[in-house]
Scaffold this active site. Structure first.
Site, short mmCIF file in Angstrom:
data_model
loop_
_atom_site.label_atom_id
_atom_site.label_comp_id
_atom_site.label_asym_id
_atom_site.label_seq_id
_atom_site.Cartn_x
_atom_site.Cartn_y
_atom_site.Cartn_z
N ASP A 46 -29.52 -12.51 -15.02
CA ASP A 46 -28.88 -12.07 -16.27
C ASP A 46 -29.30 -12.97 -17.42
O ASP A 46 -28.92 -14.13 -17.49
CB ASP A 46 -27.36 -12.12 -16.12
CG ASP A 46 -26.65 -11.68 -17.39
OD1 ASP A 46 -26.52 -10.45 -17.58
OD2 ASP A 46 -26.26 -12.53 -18.21
N TYR A 51 -30.22 -15.97 -25.68
CA TYR A 51 -30.35 -17.17 -24.84
C TYR A 51 -31.69 -17.88 -25.07
O TYR A 51 -31.88 -19.01 -24.64
CB TYR A 51 -30.20 -16.83 -23.34
CG TYR A 51 -28.90 -16.19 -22.93
CD1 TYR A 51 -27.83 -16.11 -23.81
CD2 TYR A 51 -28.74 -15.66 -21.65
CE1 TYR A 51 -26.63 -15.51 -23.43
CE2 TYR A 51 -27.54 -15.06 -21.27
CZ TYR A 51 -26.49 -14.98 -22.17
OH TYR A 51 -25.33 -14.37 -21.77
N LYS A 80 -29.95 -8.35 -23.09
CA LYS A 80 -28.93 -7.81 -24.01
C LYS A 80 -29.45 -7.84 -25.44
O LYS A 80 -30.15 -8.78 -25.83
CB LYS A 80 -27.64 -8.66 -23.94
CG LYS A 80 -27.20 -9.00 -22.51
CD LYS A 80 -25.92 -9.80 -22.45
CE LYS A 80 -25.66 -10.31 -21.04
NZ LYS A 80 -26.28 -11.63 -20.76
N HIS A 113 -24.63 -6.65 -26.53
CA HIS A 113 -24.04 -7.95 -26.21
C HIS A 113 -22.58 -8.07 -26.68
O HIS A 113 -21.74 -8.58 -25.94
CB HIS A 113 -24.90 -9.06 -26.83
CG HIS A 113 -24.82 -10.36 -26.09
ND1 HIS A 113 -25.89 -11.19 -25.92
CD2 HIS A 113 -23.78 -10.99 -25.49
CE1 HIS A 113 -25.52 -12.26 -25.23
NE2 HIS A 113 -24.23 -12.16 -24.97
P1 NAD Z 1 -20.02 -20.16 -15.24
O1 NAD Z 1 -18.60 -19.81 -15.12
O2 NAD Z 1 -21.03 -19.46 -14.41
O3 NAD Z 1 -20.10 -21.72 -15.03
C1 NAD Z 1 -21.32 -22.39 -15.04
C2 NAD Z 1 -21.10 -23.89 -14.92
O4 NAD Z 1 -20.35 -24.20 -13.74
C3 NAD Z 1 -22.45 -24.58 -14.75
O5 NAD Z 1 -22.84 -25.15 -15.96
C4 NAD Z 1 -22.24 -25.61 -13.69
O6 NAD Z 1 -22.07 -26.86 -14.31
C5 NAD Z 1 -20.96 -25.25 -13.02
N1 NAD Z 1 -21.19 -24.79 -11.63
C6 NAD Z 1 -21.89 -23.72 -11.20
N2 NAD Z 1 -21.84 -23.61 -9.87
C7 NAD Z 1 -21.10 -24.63 -9.43
C8 NAD Z 1 -20.68 -25.06 -8.16
N3 NAD Z 1 -21.02 -24.38 -7.06
N4 NAD Z 1 -19.91 -26.17 -8.07
C9 NAD Z 1 -19.57 -26.85 -9.17
N5 NAD Z 1 -19.92 -26.49 -10.41
C10 NAD Z 1 -20.67 -25.41 -10.55
O7 NAD Z 1 -20.39 -20.06 -16.81
P2 NAD Z 1 -21.41 -19.28 -17.73
O8 NAD Z 1 -22.77 -19.81 -17.63
O9 NAD Z 1 -20.79 -19.25 -19.08
O10 NAD Z 1 -21.37 -17.76 -17.20
C11 NAD Z 1 -22.29 -17.24 -16.26
C12 NAD Z 1 -23.27 -16.30 -16.90
O11 NAD Z 1 -22.59 -15.22 -17.54
C13 NAD Z 1 -24.09 -16.90 -18.04
O12 NAD Z 1 -25.09 -17.78 -17.58
C14 NAD Z 1 -24.60 -15.67 -18.71
O13 NAD Z 1 -25.69 -15.12 -17.97
C15 NAD Z 1 -23.38 -14.76 -18.64
N6 NAD Z 1 -22.57 -14.82 -19.89
C16 NAD Z 1 -22.49 -13.70 -20.65
C17 NAD Z 1 -21.76 -13.70 -21.81
C18 NAD Z 1 -21.68 -12.45 -22.63
O14 NAD Z 1 -21.20 -12.51 -23.78
N7 NAD Z 1 -22.11 -11.33 -22.13
C19 NAD Z 1 -21.07 -14.86 -22.24
C20 NAD Z 1 -21.16 -16.00 -21.44
C21 NAD Z 1 -21.89 -15.97 -20.27
#
Ligand code: NAD
Length: 277
Positions: A46, A51, A80, A113
């Protein structure tokens, strides 16, 4: 199994688990994260124009295909269209730009988005055109509340196939869960781990200890059992593997209900109705 899918309303199969790459640095870091994920069995990535890492995602995808003997059809790539490109012509052009950066000739899923007021319906018509022309396998939206979905559906000839929203145990989105189920729209969770904020939660830690799994795995398994697509982000190989090791245990109905009960309607991201773009 790690490659388990949910079927979208047009018949396209979308993996329930994917790698998110928000805030993953363009270049070597994103290339490596994508390659680790695919090598460890992920089939879905994704990204988004905003990004600014589509080139690296594309490079990672191509190298991983070659190294793992995969074809493009075995992978599911999402991007997106950003808020500044939400006109009809500008959304069509943004799609070409994303493809060019990714070095791909189609996307599996293209999303609006954010539901920028007064703009997203024109962009939706552009996504319908891309879909009808066979340029993209599926189209959907992101950050749409029920009222945004109702609005776009009132002008749509094709219903969105996916709505990607902030969703985790403190924001379980019950209204959207009901509405999307009723309309055959797949719900996808962004920030499923609340960007790490949930990892110390006592109840989740308790359930994790009981299953001998990590809190991250409990949350991601909870998504899967709800039929919600989930896209945790990590740039760490061990965590990328950990976040995909979700198929050797099951949450009971009671565990599921206890996790559902953590809902506080609390966001870490902006409310789509009050996002000042
Ligand atoms: P997330 O909830 O996936 O958290 C990611 C963070 O959690 C990482 O930086 C890492 O430090 C930690 N982490 C990951 N796996 C772990 C584990 N097993 N143990 C401990 N810590 C861990 O947060 P995110 O990146 O905001 O969301 C995931 C994805 O969703 C994004 O990368 C993006 O692709 C998408 N997203 C979309 C939107 C949107 O507006 N559509 C907004 C935000 C994110």
């Amino acid at each position: 199994h790690i490659a388990d899918t949910v079927t979208l309303h047009n018949g396209v199969k979308m993996p329930l688990l994917g790698l998110g790459v928000y805030k993953v640095e363009e270049g070597a870091t994103v290339v490596q994260s994508v390659k680790w994920a695919i090598a460890h069995g992920y089939r879905s990535i994704d990204t988004a124009a905003i990004y600014k890492n589509e080139r690296g995602v594309g490079q990672g995808v191509r190298e991983a295909m070659q190294e793992n003997g995969l074809t493009r059809e075995q992978l599911f790539i999402t991007s997106k269209v950003w808020n500044s490109d939400l006109g009809y012509e500008s959304a069509l052009a943004a799609y070409e730009t994303s493809l060019e950066k990714l070095g791909l000739d189609y996307l599996d899923l293209y999303l609006i988005h954010w539901p920028v007021k007064g703009k997203y319906n024109d962009a939706w018509r552009a996504l319908e055109k891309l879909y009808q022309d066979g340029r993209v396998k599926a189209i959907g939206v992101s950050n749409f509340h029920v009222h945004h979905l109702e609005d776009v559906m009132s002008i749509a000839t094709i219903k969105p196939m996916v709505d990607q929203v902030e969703l985790h145990p403190r924001l379980t989105q019950p209204e959207l869960q009901r509405f999307t189920k009723e309309h055959g729209i797949v719900l996808e969770a962004w920030s499923p781990l609340m960007q790490g904020e949930l990892l110390g939660d006592p109840l989740l830690s308790d359930i994790a200890a009981k299953h001998g799994k990590s809190v991250a795995q409990i949350i991601l398994r909870w998504d899967l059992q709800h039929g919600v697509v989930t896209i945790p982000k990590s740039t760490n190989e061990k965590r990328i593997m950990e976040n995909a090791s979700l198929y050797d245990f099951e949450l009971s109905a009671e565990d599921m209900a206890r996790i559902d009960g953590l809902n506080e309607n609390r966001r870490i991201g902006p409310d789509p109705d009050n996002f000042n773009f």
